[in-house]
Design a protein around this motif. Structure first.
Motif, PDB file in Angstrom:
ATOM      1  N   VAL A  41       0.839  -1.205   0.000  1.00  0.00           N
ATOM      2  CA  VAL A  41       0.000   0.000   0.000  1.00  0.00           C
ATOM      3  C   VAL A  41       0.875   1.256   0.000  1.00  0.00           C
ATOM      4  O   VAL A  41       0.482   2.297  -0.532  1.00  0.00           O
ATOM      5  N   TYR A  44       0.318  -0.703 -10.932  1.00  0.00           N
ATOM      6  CA  TYR A  44      -0.836  -0.848 -10.037  1.00  0.00           C
ATOM      7  C   TYR A  44      -0.941  -2.292  -9.576  1.00  0.00           C
ATOM      8  O   TYR A  44      -0.694  -3.217 -10.362  1.00  0.00           O
ATOM      9  N   HIS A  45      -1.342  -2.495  -8.329  1.00  0.00           N
ATOM     10  CA  HIS A  45      -1.666  -3.853  -7.913  1.00  0.00           C
ATOM     11  C   HIS A  45      -2.978  -4.240  -8.592  1.00  0.00           C
ATOM     12  O   HIS A  45      -3.845  -3.397  -8.789  1.00  0.00           O
ATOM     13  N   TYR A  86      -3.743  -0.094  -4.570  1.00  0.00           N
ATOM     14  CA  TYR A  86      -3.867  -1.522  -4.265  1.00  0.00           C
ATOM     15  C   TYR A  86      -5.349  -1.886  -4.149  1.00  0.00           C
ATOM     16  O   TYR A  86      -5.839  -2.175  -3.059  1.00  0.00           O
TER      17      TYR A  86
END
Ligand code: PLP
Length: 469
Positions: free
Chosen positions: A67, A387-388, A72
């Motif tokens: 994070v 990006y997650h 996330y």
């Protein structure tokens, strides 16, 4: 970052005889260990100098995504910001240095934290008492069901062995019921994603006296508020069963509505989700269980000592730092962020259920199915952009589930950046589908064969060497 220079495995950097540290000269004489306790051959350990070790692990840690690195939006997991003050409080030596077998008169401070946290949770949920012992949400479910089972037994009602679980439920719900020795009956969802009250009515008419409880998640795993709860809780209570609230999705309810007021009797809270504890990689967590007045004497003892105290400490610090006024903003802001993303993307991603969501929602893959680009491909391509990925292929109600949960903490700029990238990927899927299907391209490791990894895990260097030769 140069992975190759430092190698991927510490074993590959090993040089025979290399030492990073030497022990001081032994002043106490030497003692031979009994032969039965000694190794037959030397342990296979890497031999490296200190600098190589430091660089190896520092570079590995930089491969991690959290994070604190980037957005996330992992649906169902509530990967919200973990304020650093929580960590500082949990790390105070007065708390982190406690031993569970210390005399009680020396641990009054920690006890007070637990009592105050329970009190705050009661106030936030409208329930009467909490136990902090369970170690996770799933453990909380089991604990709560044990309370319910004991409650029925205490009334001499031994015939209640069924638990009703909606088909949209998290897999832990039926699993916990089974571990508790109960049987599961599934109730269907309507096409709008909420519990089918007519189907429930039929189940209760058929099985009423055998039903121990109904488990509900609200908002449910599709991020939808279950509007029929007043009706449902009455129907369930009328047959003598109790209502269980899976509180994993409590985040959007914070400050807006309370499970106790909705008619739930027992619930768990995932402190690591709603109350902000870092929980990547499966832990640590805490799943406190709350009950309505009259049920607190049925709390079982499900863990040694006091549960995950450090998680409780973080949660309490988080609640205090928000305060009574700001805690009310959590739910509405999480809800606003999720709806904003949904509305900005629904022309290019398939939205199977229209309407307002709470803190999360589910797309069923790309709208244009002709490109052959799957949810897996979109998730992998997102990694290239830093990006997650959202949660994928859960819930199981749709084939190409892509479950997005932004949480309340993100700025409009961050969310707009994510929306831009999601639209970009939808465009790439049309113009250059191979690019998306072969993603990721910019990560240290490409697309792994997750089936092979699950069926044939390689967990030691020795096994890897054996496999390669
Ligand atoms: C996360 C989750 C659980 C399980 O909680 P754990 O803390 O992972 O054991 C249960 N139900 C729902 C809806 C969840 O999202």
């Amino acid at each position: 970052m140069n992975n190759r220079l430092y190698g991927n495995l510490i074993f590959e950097l090993s040089q025979e005889g290399r030492r990073g540290y030497s022990l001081p000269k032994n002043r106490f004489g030497s003692y031979e260990l009994p032969a039965s306790m000694r190794r037959a051959e030397d342990a296979q350990l890497p031999e490296c100098d200190e600098m190589t070790v430091v660089r190896h692990y520092t570079n590995l840690s930089a491969n991690n995504f959290g994070v604190d690195n980037g957005f996330y939006p992992l649906g169902s997991c509530t990967m919200k910001y973990n304020p650093k003050i929580n960590e500082e409080m949990a790390a105070l030596p007065q708390f982190s240095g406690l031993h569970p077998l210390q005399p009680a008169e020396t641990t009054r401070g920690a006890e007070a934290i637990c009592t105050l946290l329970c009190k705050s949770l009661c106030e936030l949920t409208g329930l009467h008492a909490f136990t902090l012992k369970p170690f996770a949400g799933a453990h909380g479910e089991l604990t709560g069901l044990m309370v319910i089972k004991k409650y029925h037994e205490s009334r001499g009602d031994e015939s209640r062995r069924l638990v009703i679980v909606p088909d949209s439920a998290h897999g832990t719900n039926p699993a916990s019921a089974a571990v508790c020795g109960l049987e599961i009956i599934e109730v269907k969802s309507l096409s709008d994603g909420t519990v089918d009250v007519e189907a429930l009515k039929a189940l209760l008419a058929e099985h009423g006296p055998e039903v121990a409880a109904m488990m509900m998640t609200n908002p449910n795993t599709l991020g939808l508020f279950e509007r029929q709860i007043p009706v449902i809780q009455k129907m369930v209570h009328d047959v003598g069963a109790l209502m269980y609230y899976d509180g994993a999705n409590l985040n959007p309810m914070l400050g807006a509505a309370r499970p106790g007021d909705m008619g739930f009797d027992v619930m768990h809270i995932n402190l690591h989700k709603t109350f902000s504890t870092p929980h990547g990689g499966g832990g640590p967590g805490a799943g406190p269980v709350g009950v309505r007045q009259g049920l607190e004497s049925f709390f079982p003892n499900v863990s040694p000592y006091h549960g995950n105290f450090a998680v409780a400490m973080r949660a309490y610090a988080y609640i205090l730092s928000l305060g009574r006024e700001n805690v009310k903003l959590v739910g509405p802001l999480a809800t606003l962020n999720a709806n904003y993303i949904k509305e900005c993307l629904k022309d290019v991603y398939e939205l199977p259920i229209e309407g307002l969501c709470k803190h999360e929602f589910v797309f069923d893959g790309l709208k244009d199915k002709s490109t052959g680009v799957t949810t897996m491909d979109v998730a992998k391509r997102l990694l290239d952009y830093g990006y997650h990925a959202p949660t994928i292929y859960f819930p199981l109600l749709f084939h190409e589930s892509l479950m997005i949960e932004p949480t309340e903490n993100e700025s409009k700029e961050t969310i707009d950046g994510f929306i831009r990238v999601m639209r970009q990927i939808a465009e790439e899927a049309k113009t250059d589908p191979e690019l998306v299907k072969s993603a990721p391209h910019n990560t240290p490791i490409g697309r792994v064969d997750d089936v092979l990894a699950a069926k044939h895990p390689i967990t030691t260097y020795r096994q890897l060497k054996a496999d390669l030769s």
